[in-house]
Design an enzyme around this catalytic site. Structure first.
Site, mmCIF file in Angstrom:
data_model
loop_
_atom_site.group_PDB
_atom_site.id
_atom_site.type_symbol
_atom_site.label_atom_id
_atom_site.label_comp_id
_atom_site.label_asym_id
_atom_site.label_seq_id
_atom_site.Cartn_x
_atom_site.Cartn_y
_atom_site.Cartn_z
ATOM 1 N N CYS A 1 0.845 -1.188 0.000
ATOM 2 C CA CYS A 1 0.000 0.000 0.000
ATOM 3 C C CYS A 1 0.884 1.242 0.000
ATOM 4 O O CYS A 1 1.728 1.404 0.900
ATOM 5 C CB CYS A 1 -0.868 -0.030 1.258
ATOM 6 N N CYS B 1 -1.099 3.889 -6.481
ATOM 7 C CA CYS B 1 -1.948 3.239 -5.468
ATOM 8 C C CYS B 1 -2.134 1.805 -5.941
ATOM 9 O O CYS B 1 -2.390 1.576 -7.136
ATOM 10 C CB CYS B 1 -3.297 3.948 -5.377
HETATM 11 N N1 DGL Z 1 -4.142 0.707 -1.907
HETATM 12 C C1 DGL Z 1 -3.775 1.877 -1.164
HETATM 13 C C2 DGL Z 1 -2.515 2.530 -1.761
HETATM 14 O O1 DGL Z 1 -1.731 1.866 -2.388
HETATM 15 C C3 DGL Z 1 -4.778 2.946 -0.901
HETATM 16 C C4 DGL Z 1 -6.217 2.752 -0.943
HETATM 17 C C5 DGL Z 1 -6.946 3.518 0.123
HETATM 18 O O2 DGL Z 1 -7.228 4.717 -0.044
HETATM 19 O O3 DGL Z 1 -7.220 2.914 1.148
HETATM 20 O O4 DGL Z 1 -2.294 3.691 -1.586
#
Ligand code: DGL
Length: 267
Positions: A66, A184
């Site tokens: 993430c 993301c």
């Molecule tokens: N998947 C997460 C990232 O890579 C973010 C998603 C969210 O906003 O929770 O930033």
């Protein structure tokens, strides 16, 4: 490994290809998502709680799948757990600079990633090498979560179209943006929709494969220092969520062909 939700599955897909004999424990922190529109203290506290839980399972490495959690928490987690191989995810600005011919690059990420000191430092380090247009994509990770469950991408398409329009003109001609960084881990699951909007020439960059290679290197060097560390003949995946299991269950099956039942975690 963990993410706020299903996004980290894009990293898990690359990890399984790179390390087919490993056992992966995946935690979707869906009960406390989205991270991207929350403050840094929330994301740091959640990252710490999940890291403690995973370390209690005797993991040999921890992948923060993430961008938002990496930006908010990787320095603290490194300080908390100095011996642990820890791999984070950051928007792939350097690979984008290397690939772009026009020197104009778009970046889609969460609001929280873009506001972080870590991202601002990364952007400043590349500012002399290309020009960047950054776009906070509120709501997109959530829309992708819903599309995993329903199969309906209407909302994802509408949000992507708006954000692409806001970034500017994409084309491979001089003066135009020829490269898009997906900052993301959810966004690779919208890459079909993004490709339709951008056409075949624009490069779309996500760094799942680079993260997987980096994980392999760190795991191998940690194993070399520790006798007895071994991997099984066949790997496995265990899936957990701190929220409702439906989105993770559907996404794991739809996009990775995984049938393991998602279990609920209370952390
Ligand atoms: N998947 C997460 C990232 O890579 C973010 C998603 C969210 O906003 O929770 O930033």
């Amino acid at each position: 490994m963990f993410d706020s939700g299903i996004g980290g599955l894009s990293v898990l897909r690359a990890l399984r290809a790179e390390l087919p004999q490993e056992h992966f424990i995946y935690i979707a922190d869906s009960g406390h998502a989205p991270y991207g529109e929350r403050d840094e203290a929330h994301v740091l506290a959640r990252s710490r709680a999940i890291a403690r839980h995973l370390i209690g399972q005797d993991v040999k490495a921890l992948v923060m799948a993430c961008n938002t959690a990496t930006a908010a928490a990787i320095d603290c987690l490194r300080a908390d757990h100095p011996g642990l191989p820890l791999i984070g995810v950051e928007p792939a600005l350097k690979p984008a600079v290397a690939l772009s011919k026009t020197g104009r690059i778009g970046i889609m990420a969460t609001r929280s990633t873009l506001a972080s000191a870590r991202f601002r430092a990364l952007l400043a380090s590349q500012a002399a090498r290309a020009s960047f247009v950054v776009q906070a994509c509120d709501g997109l990770a959530d829309a992708i979560e819903r599309s995993a469950e329903t199969g309906d991408t209407t909302e994802t398409i509408a949000l992507c179209a708006g954000y692409i329009r806001a970034i500017g003109q994409f084309r491979t001609k001089q003066g135009k943006i020829d490269t898009l960084v997906l900052g993301c881990t959810h966004y690779p699951f919208a890459s079909v929709q993004l490709r339709d909007l951008l056409g075949p020439q624009v490069q779309i960059i996500d760094n799942g494969e680079a993260i997987a290679r980096q994980t392999r290197r760190l795991v191998a060097s940690a194993a070399a220092n520790e006798s007895g560390a071994s991997s099984a003949a066949e790997g496995s995946v265990s899936l957990f969520t701190t929220g409702q299991p439906q989105a993770l269950q559907a996404a794991a099956s739809r996009w990775l062909g995984l049938t393991a039942t998602v279990k609920t975690l209370y952390i």
